[in-house]
Design a protein around this motif. Structure first.
Motif, PDB file in Angstrom:
ATOM      1  N   GLU A 212      -1.025   8.632  -3.518  1.00  0.00           N
ATOM      2  CA  GLU A 212      -0.220   7.777  -4.398  1.00  0.00           C
ATOM      3  C   GLU A 212       0.407   8.605  -5.515  1.00  0.00           C
ATOM      4  O   GLU A 212       1.579   8.417  -5.868  1.00  0.00           O
ATOM      5  N   GLU A 213      -0.369   9.527  -6.054  1.00  0.00           N
ATOM      6  CA  GLU A 213       0.134  10.426  -7.100  1.00  0.00           C
ATOM      7  C   GLU A 213       1.318  11.240  -6.588  1.00  0.00           C
ATOM      8  O   GLU A 213       2.355  11.356  -7.263  1.00  0.00           O
TER       9      GLU A 213
ATOM     10  N   GLN B  80       0.831  -1.200   0.000  1.00  0.00           N
ATOM     11  CA  GLN B  80       0.000   0.000   0.000  1.00  0.00           C
ATOM     12  C   GLN B  80       0.866   1.250   0.000  1.00  0.00           C
ATOM     13  O   GLN B  80       2.082   1.195   0.153  1.00  0.00           O
ATOM     14  N   VAL B  81       0.229   2.404  -0.156  1.00  0.00           N
ATOM     15  CA  VAL B  81       0.958   3.637  -0.450  1.00  0.00           C
ATOM     16  C   VAL B  81       1.952   4.022   0.649  1.00  0.00           C
ATOM     17  O   VAL B  81       3.027   4.560   0.352  1.00  0.00           O
TER      18      VAL B  81
ATOM     19  N   LYS C 180      -6.797   8.338  -0.978  1.00  0.00           N
ATOM     20  CA  LYS C 180      -5.426   7.824  -1.116  1.00  0.00           C
ATOM     21  C   LYS C 180      -4.882   7.870  -2.555  1.00  0.00           C
ATOM     22  O   LYS C 180      -3.663   7.941  -2.723  1.00  0.00           O
ATOM     23  N   PRO C 181      -5.725   7.841  -3.618  1.00  0.00           N
ATOM     24  CA  PRO C 181      -5.138   7.956  -4.960  1.00  0.00           C
ATOM     25  C   PRO C 181      -4.321   9.232  -5.141  1.00  0.00           C
ATOM     26  O   PRO C 181      -3.334   9.238  -5.889  1.00  0.00           O
ATOM     27  N   TYR C 182      -4.690  10.304  -4.456  1.00  0.00           N
ATOM     28  CA  TYR C 182      -3.958  11.566  -4.582  1.00  0.00           C
ATOM     29  C   TYR C 182      -2.644  11.503  -3.805  1.00  0.00           C
ATOM     30  O   TYR C 182      -1.653  12.110  -4.208  1.00  0.00           O
TER      31      TYR C 182
END
Length: 369
Positions: free
Chosen positions: A355-356, A103-104, A351-353
């Protein structure tokens, strides 16, 4: 019918959250998970007051990795909200999305620092004994104490990222301004970089004034916890939760009244009144807007369209991020997955942001003081 379908979908989401919060999952631990205290000596507050010893409690996950010069290269600082502690990030809907294998913020790869902010949790606070004689602290003091913990207490002079939710999001903006070369990335969630005012100030002041005017408060020197102010505690639900989820929790008059009564009862059993008052008044010095251009690290600000505390209608974010060289703002649309301000507790959504940011070529370039 559309509302009913939406409530049904939300019901499934709530059930899933309850399932994730089961004791077996909640008991999960992570590599090298530790709790400890750091004591800052002769801590001076911005008001001129001081404490000979300021205790700062924290939890860490993972192990610090160091480069050839001995600098920690994998530290991530995570900052909690007004009524929380660092352990909030260990709740399944956060930790279960962030710190696991692959995970991130995989705790086998990163050194994650989860402090209890000044005035909260295991850190020094009014209820430890000073009561209303505890120094009047503001967010500047909270952030300064966090910095002492990270640098002096843990020996970290560089952060891979600073991530904060709600009050922690507000403090993330402050970290970026005060120590612009110390981090590679910033992710403030559910916050706006502007002075607390308007509706946001009014509801906070309502809580503070009700406490101060509670006849049992006695200027903060009460012998037993005041209770009358707690009948206003449900305003927290009104401001932080979504109308859809509140309707789901109280779909009838009887059930809504029960929800109100339970919220009051929880406040009476859970909170120290002085601590609670200090929490809400500590935003008195928050005003990062004038110094936003000082932020150097890539920053993604994530907010939610149904957040009543940080409503997008105010137009704050567009003007704010325009001042930051590597800044941008994201507004997550209202949906069956969002629950107002409390969407911050659902890392799967934001969380996608993160990860980015963590894979950004710019943020990968470590900056040293």
């Amino acid at each position: 019918m559309r509302v009913l379908r939406r409530l049904e979908r939300l019901g499934l989401a709530v059930c899933a959250t309850v399932f994730l919060a089961s004791p077996a999952r909640a008991a999960a631990t992570y590599p090298d998970q530790k709790e400890a205290d750091f004591v800052a000596r002769d801590f001076k507050f911005q008001t001129g007051e001081a404490l000979p010893e300021l205790r700062l409690h924290y939890t860490t996950l993972g192990t610090p990795q160091r480069d050839g010069a001995g600098h920690v290269t994998n530290a991530v600082l995570m900052l909690h909200g007004t009524t929380g502690t660092g352990k909030n990030f260990l709740n399944p809907t956060l930790a279960g999305e962030l710190f696991g294998p692959g995970q991130v913020l995989d705790a086998a790869k990163y050194y994650v620092i989860l402090p209890d902010g000044l005035g909260r949790g295991g850190s020094s606070k009014p209820s430890d004994g000073l009561h209303a004689k505890f120094p009047r602290y503001g967010y500047n003091d909270v952030v300064e104490a966090q910095h002492l913990l990270v640098t002096k207490g843990l020996g970290v002079d560089h952060l891979r990222a600073v991530v904060g939710t709600s009050m922690g999001g507000m403090q993330t903006w402050m970290w970026g301004e005060r120590w612009p070369d110390m981090m590679d990335a910033l992710l403030p969630v559910a916050s706006q970089p502007s002075q607390i005012s308007g509706r946001n100030l009014i509801w906070r002041r309502m809580i503070a004034q009700v406490i101060r005017n509670d006849p049992e408060w006695s200027g903060g020197d009460y012998k037993a916890q005041p209770k009358r102010w707690t009948y206003t505690a449900p305003v927290f639900l009104i401001m932080t939760d979504s109308p859809v989820r509140l309707q789901k929790q109280g779909p009838t008059r009887k059930e809504a009244e029960a929800l109100y009564d339970k919220t009051v009862s929880d406040a009476q059993g859970k909170f120290d009144t002085n601590d609670y008052l200090y929490w809400y008044e500590s935003s008195w010095d928050y005003d990062p807007e004038p110094d936003l251009a000082k932020i150097k690290a890539p920053l993604v600000a994530v907010n939610f369209a149904d957040d009543e505390i940080n409503p997008p209608d105010l137009g704050v974010m567009e003007k704010a991020v325009a001042k930051i060289p590597h800044g941008r703002s994201v507004l997550v649309p209202e949906s069956e997955k969002t629950i107002g301000h409390q969407t911050l507790t659902l890392a799967a959504i934001w969380k996608p942001y993160l990860e980015e940011l963590m894979r950004s070529p710019v943020s990968a370039n470590a900056r040293r003081p």
